[in-house]
Write a protein that holds these residues in place. Structure first.
Motif, PDB file in Angstrom:
ATOM      1  N   GLU A 112     -18.149  18.889   9.259  1.00  0.00           N
ATOM      2  CA  GLU A 112     -16.881  18.499   9.878  1.00  0.00           C
ATOM      3  C   GLU A 112     -15.708  18.716   8.922  1.00  0.00           C
ATOM      4  O   GLU A 112     -14.586  18.990   9.350  1.00  0.00           O
ATOM      5  CB  GLU A 112     -16.903  17.030  10.308  1.00  0.00           C
ATOM      6  N   VAL A 113     -15.959  18.592   7.632  1.00  0.00           N
ATOM      7  CA  VAL A 113     -14.903  18.768   6.635  1.00  0.00           C
ATOM      8  C   VAL A 113     -14.368  20.196   6.679  1.00  0.00           C
ATOM      9  O   VAL A 113     -13.154  20.419   6.636  1.00  0.00           O
ATOM     10  CB  VAL A 113     -15.444  18.433   5.220  1.00  0.00           C
ATOM     11  N   PHE A 114     -15.260  21.172   6.801  1.00  0.00           N
ATOM     12  CA  PHE A 114     -14.834  22.572   6.852  1.00  0.00           C
ATOM     13  C   PHE A 114     -14.125  22.882   8.167  1.00  0.00           C
ATOM     14  O   PHE A 114     -13.172  23.664   8.197  1.00  0.00           O
ATOM     15  CB  PHE A 114     -16.037  23.498   6.657  1.00  0.00           C
ATOM     16  N   GLU A 115     -14.568  22.254   9.261  1.00  0.00           N
ATOM     17  CA  GLU A 115     -13.900  22.450  10.543  1.00  0.00           C
ATOM     18  C   GLU A 115     -12.485  21.878  10.506  1.00  0.00           C
ATOM     19  O   GLU A 115     -11.547  22.489  11.027  1.00  0.00           O
ATOM     20  CB  GLU A 115     -14.716  21.803  11.657  1.00  0.00           C
ATOM     21  N   ASN A 116     -12.325  20.717   9.882  1.00  0.00           N
ATOM     22  CA  ASN A 116     -10.994  20.119   9.746  1.00  0.00           C
ATOM     23  C   ASN A 116     -10.091  21.013   8.903  1.00  0.00           C
ATOM     24  O   ASN A 116      -8.894  21.140   9.188  1.00  0.00           O
ATOM     25  CB  ASN A 116     -11.086  18.731   9.118  1.00  0.00           C
ATOM     26  N   GLN A 117     -10.633  21.632   7.869  1.00  0.00           N
ATOM     27  CA  GLN A 117      -9.860  22.536   7.020  1.00  0.00           C
ATOM     28  C   GLN A 117      -9.361  23.734   7.821  1.00  0.00           C
ATOM     29  O   GLN A 117      -8.215  24.150   7.689  1.00  0.00           O
ATOM     30  CB  GLN A 117     -10.714  23.001   5.836  1.00  0.00           C
ATOM     31  N   LYS A 118     -10.207  24.293   8.693  1.00  0.00           N
ATOM     32  CA  LYS A 118      -9.790  25.423   9.522  1.00  0.00           C
ATOM     33  C   LYS A 118      -8.673  25.020  10.480  1.00  0.00           C
ATOM     34  O   LYS A 118      -7.715  25.763  10.689  1.00  0.00           O
ATOM     35  CB  LYS A 118     -10.982  25.964  10.314  1.00  0.00           C
ATOM     36  N   LEU A 119      -8.790  23.831  11.065  1.00  0.00           N
ATOM     37  CA  LEU A 119      -7.754  23.351  11.969  1.00  0.00           C
ATOM     38  C   LEU A 119      -6.433  23.141  11.237  1.00  0.00           C
ATOM     39  O   LEU A 119      -5.366  23.444  11.776  1.00  0.00           O
ATOM     40  CB  LEU A 119      -8.195  22.051  12.645  1.00  0.00           C
TER      41      LEU A 119
END
Length: 123
Positions: free
Chosen positions: A84-91
């Motif tokens: 989820e941390v990497f997904e938040n970074q992309k967003l």
């Protein structure tokens, strides 16, 4: 092995000096405690490294004798960072592209047309 040397040897930092600076700034924790660059690393230590606004969570599997190639990094550490941390970074990166910072000036002709097209579609 010292924590700064360990992070350099498993390729989390490009130079040992950068790893040392991260430790001094408090971006590196071992078992939940902020550490100095000279702190020793042992097997099964839980390491948290804050880099590029991401908190990487690592588990030490073994201590290398020197810097290792990128292919062999997984032998010495286990990455337990949530996806989820990497997904938040992309967003966050997508959001930065579409927002206009204060002081950037007037929109360009292309940006103005995009804004007008967006407003026409919403009506």
């Amino acid at each position: 092995m010292r924590i700064d040397k360990y992070l350099w040897s498993i390729r989390y930092f490009k130079t040992r000096n950068m790893a040392s600076e991260a430790c001094k700034k408090g971006h590196v924790r071992i078992n939940g405690k902020t550490v100095k660059p000279s702190r020793e690393v042992y097997k099964m230590d839980e390491i948290m490294v804050r880099k590029n606004q991401i908190n990487y969570e690592l588990c030490v599997l073994d201590v290398p004798t020197s810097r290792v190639s990128a292919k062999l990094v997984d032998i010495y550490r286990k990455d337990t960072t949530p996806k989820e941390v990497f997904e938040n970074q992309k967003l966050m990166q997508l959001n930065k592209k579409h927002t206009r910072q204060k002081g950037e000036g007037r929109p360009t002709k292309k940006e103005r047309r995009d804004i007008e097209d967006y407003l026409d579609e919403s009506e």
